[in-house]
Scaffold this active site. Sequence first.
Site: not given
Length: 458
Positions: A308, A366, A387, A357, A351
Amino acid sequence: MIQRDPNLLLSWRADQHPDAPMHNDQRYMTGFGNEFATEAVAGSLPIGQNSPQRVAHGLYAEQLSGTAFTAPRGQNRRSWLYRIRPAAVHGSFSLVEQSHFHNDFGAGPVPPDQLRWSPLPLPSVPTDFVDGLYTMAGNGGPEAMSGVGVHVYAANASMQDRFFYDADGELLLVPQQGRLRVHTELGVLALEPQQIGVIPRGMRFRVELLDAAARGYVCENFGGLLRLPDLGPIGANGLANPRDFETPHAAFEQREGTFELVAKFQGHLWRADIGHSPLDVVAWHGNYAPYRYDLRRFNTIGSISFDHPDPSIFTVLTSPSDTHGTANMDFAIFPPRWLVAQHTFRPPWFHRNVASEFMGLVHGVYDAKAEGFAPGGASLHNCMSGHGPDAATFDKASQADLTRPDVIADTMAFMFETRAVLRPTQQALSAAHRQADYQQCWSGLRAAFQPPITEDAT
């Protein structure tokens, strides 16, 4: 119209397709940062100069500067306005007490917790756009001309005889519920969910609601003006294409009466009486103007092999900082797309980020959060706060059949990413709609490590 094989569209809805209508009754000029010229009354624009001794039709010439006079030509933003009265014509300003919309990001400790909120409740009493603004977080400020303020809004009334401008920063509007008609000095922007609008710093406007209620997000950019990101090896085309940005033609109001002009200046709200509508620009030319963009026209880039890619490939607009390659703020979206990577955990990975963010959800679900992140809600993952996907999403994606594509449809999430820590306001931390149990979405992630048995171990 270009003909496309319908079999190639598969599950994409018609309104997610680049040919989808824009659903508005306004006229627009296309292009990002172009030098535009437009007049609502023929013959109002001077020919070959900016400030003639006498402007046609008894108008006044006024320059609106968004950058320094000496900014490099490619970055210089200014427009010349030809208006019924100069912007200087209004009464004295007095301070307004408004507890919810401000730049008070505090000087105390910032919790490193992951934070999430349910949607801001809609008002129960008449509330217009300005009164409905609610500050969530921010950094920097107008004094340093860097950083952002992050706000949400919830309104159920139009601004009729009230006008607003923000001298502290440009405003990026992200509607989530309800259509808006934004009347600005330079023309009218019609906005609906899955479109965005940008109002330049200092531009006077009023917001008309086209539905019973409206809710959405606002990023107040104190730093460098928003621009398109560089594409690098992607090439000359992709992501948000310049031709899809729309700027309104000139439109003006010729109204006299008792009106209110509200200004945001150095983090505070001020009000003044004004005896006419300040939206009285009959003609204008330049490149400092409001614009809108339909997020459904974003040309999404992704991997067709493995892994990704970093979320920077989803950047729509960026506010540059004084450090090359590091933005003051990036606005990124997570739109409908196909995930086809092989040997890959397809949702966004776990991450920790040096940047901070703030995420919102305009529509749908989402793909990294199966539950709890509702349209109109928000989350904040600050610098180095871990997160990623919740336990249900991780379990599902870890067992998915990768011989088939994952079609992420009917969704639109976004992110304001900033290089500086976003300091949540006290009202956001103590809000009733804050989800105090947010961290529990990761509690189901169990240790599954099983070291191999070696001969030495036996």
